[in-house]
Enzyme design. Structure first.
Site, PDB file in Angstrom:
ATOM      1  N   SER A 141       0.849  -1.190   0.000  1.00 24.37           N
ATOM      2  CA  SER A 141       0.000   0.000   0.000  1.00 24.37           C
ATOM      3  C   SER A 141       0.885   1.241   0.000  1.00 24.37           C
ATOM      4  O   SER A 141       1.963   1.227   0.627  1.00 24.37           O
ATOM      5  CB  SER A 141      -0.882   0.019   1.246  1.00 24.37           C
ATOM      6  OG  SER A 141      -1.478   1.290   1.413  1.00 24.37           O
ATOM      7  N   TYR A 159      -1.289  -0.391  10.267  1.00 23.74           N
ATOM      8  CA  TYR A 159      -1.424  -0.781   8.857  1.00 23.74           C
ATOM      9  C   TYR A 159      -0.197  -0.325   8.072  1.00 23.74           C
ATOM     10  O   TYR A 159       0.387  -1.101   7.303  1.00 23.74           O
ATOM     11  CB  TYR A 159      -2.700  -0.161   8.289  1.00 23.74           C
ATOM     12  CG  TYR A 159      -3.017  -0.572   6.864  1.00 23.74           C
ATOM     13  CD1 TYR A 159      -3.647  -1.787   6.600  1.00 23.74           C
ATOM     14  CD2 TYR A 159      -2.703   0.259   5.795  1.00 23.74           C
ATOM     15  CE1 TYR A 159      -3.942  -2.167   5.304  1.00 23.74           C
ATOM     16  CE2 TYR A 159      -2.999  -0.115   4.493  1.00 23.74           C
ATOM     17  CZ  TYR A 159      -3.619  -1.327   4.251  1.00 23.74           C
ATOM     18  OH  TYR A 159      -3.906  -1.699   2.954  1.00 23.74           O
TER      19      TYR A 159
HETATM   20  N1  LIG Z   1      -8.796  -1.262  -0.571  1.00 20.00           N
HETATM   21  C1  LIG Z   1      -7.746  -0.415  -0.683  1.00 20.00           C
HETATM   22  O1  LIG Z   1      -7.896   0.813  -0.841  1.00 20.00           O
HETATM   23  C2  LIG Z   1      -6.345  -0.963  -0.641  1.00 20.00           C
HETATM   24  C3  LIG Z   1      -5.297  -0.100  -0.966  1.00 20.00           C
HETATM   25  C4  LIG Z   1      -3.989  -0.574  -0.928  1.00 20.00           C
HETATM   26  C5  LIG Z   1      -3.762  -1.896  -0.582  1.00 20.00           C
HETATM   27  N2  LIG Z   1      -4.790  -2.716  -0.261  1.00 20.00           N
HETATM   28  C6  LIG Z   1      -4.480  -4.118   0.086  1.00 20.00           C
HETATM   29  O2  LIG Z   1      -5.129  -4.966  -0.832  1.00 20.00           O
HETATM   30  C7  LIG Z   1      -5.298  -6.264  -0.238  1.00 20.00           C
HETATM   31  C8  LIG Z   1      -6.743  -6.712  -0.439  1.00 20.00           C
HETATM   32  O3  LIG Z   1      -7.578  -5.836   0.303  1.00 20.00           O
HETATM   33  P1  LIG Z   1      -9.055  -5.437  -0.141  1.00 20.00           P
HETATM   34  O4  LIG Z   1      -9.113  -3.978  -0.181  1.00 20.00           O
HETATM   35  O5  LIG Z   1      -9.484  -6.225  -1.316  1.00 20.00           O
HETATM   36  O6  LIG Z   1      -9.869  -5.883   1.187  1.00 20.00           O
HETATM   37  P2  LIG Z   1     -11.040  -6.927   1.443  1.00 20.00           P
HETATM   38  O7  LIG Z   1     -12.116  -6.788   0.432  1.00 20.00           O
HETATM   39  O8  LIG Z   1     -11.370  -6.755   2.887  1.00 20.00           O
HETATM   40  O9  LIG Z   1     -10.335  -8.340   1.198  1.00 20.00           O
HETATM   41  C9  LIG Z   1      -9.373  -8.833   2.085  1.00 20.00           C
HETATM   42  C10 LIG Z   1      -9.216 -10.318   1.831  1.00 20.00           C
HETATM   43  O10 LIG Z   1      -8.219 -10.820   2.737  1.00 20.00           O
HETATM   44  C11 LIG Z   1      -8.779 -11.939   3.396  1.00 20.00           C
HETATM   45  N3  LIG Z   1      -8.156 -12.171   4.697  1.00 20.00           N
HETATM   46  C12 LIG Z   1      -8.051 -11.331   5.751  1.00 20.00           C
HETATM   47  N4  LIG Z   1      -7.445 -11.946   6.762  1.00 20.00           N
HETATM   48  C13 LIG Z   1      -7.164 -13.213   6.342  1.00 20.00           C
HETATM   49  C14 LIG Z   1      -6.574 -14.341   6.951  1.00 20.00           C
HETATM   50  N5  LIG Z   1      -6.119 -14.333   8.203  1.00 20.00           N
HETATM   51  N6  LIG Z   1      -6.447 -15.466   6.212  1.00 20.00           N
HETATM   52  C15 LIG Z   1      -6.895 -15.518   4.947  1.00 20.00           C
HETATM   53  N7  LIG Z   1      -7.499 -14.482   4.327  1.00 20.00           N
HETATM   54  C16 LIG Z   1      -7.621 -13.358   5.031  1.00 20.00           C
HETATM   55  C17 LIG Z   1     -10.251 -11.637   3.515  1.00 20.00           C
HETATM   56  O11 LIG Z   1     -10.982 -12.811   3.827  1.00 20.00           O
HETATM   57  P3  LIG Z   1     -12.462 -12.725   4.526  1.00 20.00           P
HETATM   58  O12 LIG Z   1     -13.445 -12.394   3.435  1.00 20.00           O
HETATM   59  O13 LIG Z   1     -12.648 -14.105   5.075  1.00 20.00           O
HETATM   60  O14 LIG Z   1     -12.396 -11.667   5.586  1.00 20.00           O
HETATM   61  C18 LIG Z   1     -10.503 -11.111   2.123  1.00 20.00           C
HETATM   62  O15 LIG Z   1     -10.591 -12.174   1.204  1.00 20.00           O
HETATM   63  C19 LIG Z   1      -4.903  -6.103   1.226  1.00 20.00           C
HETATM   64  O16 LIG Z   1      -3.584  -6.581   1.412  1.00 20.00           O
HETATM   65  C20 LIG Z   1      -4.942  -4.598   1.439  1.00 20.00           C
HETATM   66  O17 LIG Z   1      -4.098  -4.173   2.481  1.00 20.00           O
HETATM   67  C21 LIG Z   1      -6.079  -2.290  -0.286  1.00 20.00           C
END
Ligand SMILES: NC(=O)c1ccc[n+]([C@@H]2O[C@H](COP(=O)([O-])OP(=O)(O)OC[C@H]3O[C@@H](n4cnc5c(N)ncnc54)[C@H](OP(=O)(O)O)[C@@H]3O)[C@@H](O)[C@H]2O)c1
Length: 236
Positions: A141, A159
């Site tokens: 990120s 984070y």
């Molecule tokens: N959204 C943003 O603006 C943004 C920006 C920069 C980076 N990111 C990064 O992008 C990645 C994906 O995030 P997202 O935004 O798509 O969020 P999200 O929709 O909340 O998805 C997160 C995913 O990670 C899974 N997860 C969390 N803890 C876990 C664990 N202990 N074991 C296995 N799976 C686990 C969740 O599973 P469950 O459904 O079971 O909870 C879900 O599938 C993350 O690394 C986040 O930090 C996001």
């Protein structure tokens, strides 16, 4: 097809990970869709099944037994792993600015986003080494950038620290593997509308997935040990 690339995306049942899985499917990979809850993982596989060869794999970052079982399954079925996308991550309630963030919340962010991601990587690295040209993508990120953190009030110390640590894994693993064909890079989605931020993000999950997909499919002349968004390189 015998020469399909074999990919695993963690946390792929929704959000950015789901779209990374879709992109790799569309590129012709066999995608193992990692999810910690089988029902959610199977549902996501059903949604993507028409787009390619996608299979559910139980991967709970908090449960080493699932990591070992996933590695054993991939070893048995494929004998290698061409692409590992460390996408699963969390944003923890109680995280905050350095002066006020709850220490336990910071610990949780570090545990999942860094330590457990390290465990996934170590568990699957032997399989990545068996691939002809392994690719490891850590979904980081901009909040993990030390440079940008000195210019913005992100207000999420845990984070940010967890993603900075993940970037350190990228750099050090890339260096450790410098004499191999494996490339290790950090992909930085922009502010993306997902559960992680209550869908407040401005980019679509497909936009958020684009850089991770590009880095997962890097050719032999591509970089290693870098951090970038779809707009280009980011400062560490
Ligand atoms: N959204 C943003 O603006 C943004 C920006 C920069 C980076 N990111 C990064 O992008 C990645 C994906 O995030 P997202 O935004 O798509 O969020 P999200 O929709 O909340 O998805 C997160 C995913 O990670 C899974 N997860 C969390 N803890 C876990 C664990 N202990 N074991 C296995 N799976 C686990 C969740 O599973 P469950 O459904 O079971 O909870 C879900 O599938 C993350 O690394 C986040 O930090 C996001």
């Amino acid at each position: 097809m015998a020469n399909k690339k074999i990919a695993l995306v963690t946390g792929a049942n929704k959000g950015i990970g789901f779209e990374i899985a879709r992109g790799l499917l569309q590129a012709g990979c066999r995608v193992y869709l990692g999810a910690r809850e089988a029902a959610k993982g199977q549902q996501a596989v059903a949604e993507l099944a028409a787009e390619g060869d996608v299979r559910f794999l139980a991967v709970d970052l908090a449960n080493q037994a699932t990591l070992d079982a996933a590695a054993a399954h991939l070893q048995r079925e494929e004998g290698r792993l061409d692409i590992l996308v460390n996408n699963a991550g969390i944003n923890v309630a109680g995280d905050g600015s350095p002066s006020s963030a709850d220490v336990r919340s910071v610990e949780q962010a570090l545990q999942t986003n860094f330590l457990s991601t390290l465990a996934v990587t170590q568990t699957l690295l032997p399989l990545v080494k068996r691939a002809a040209a392994g690719r490891i993508v850590n979904v980081s990120s901009p909040l993990g950038s030390l440079t940008l953190s000195g210019q913005n009030d992100w207000g999420l110390l845990g984070y940010s620290a967890s993603k900075a640590a993940l970037n350190m894994l990228t750099v050090q693993l890339a260096y450790e593997l410098r004499d191999t064909a494996i490339k290790v890079n950090s992909a930085n989605p922009g502010y993306t509308a997902t559960d992680l931020n209550g869908f407040a993000g401005t980019d679509t999950p497909a936009q958020g997935a684009a850089e991770a997909i590009r880095l997962a499919l890097l050719l032999a002349d591509g970089p290693t040990g870098t951090t970038s968004s779809s707009a280009g390189p980011l400062p560490w």
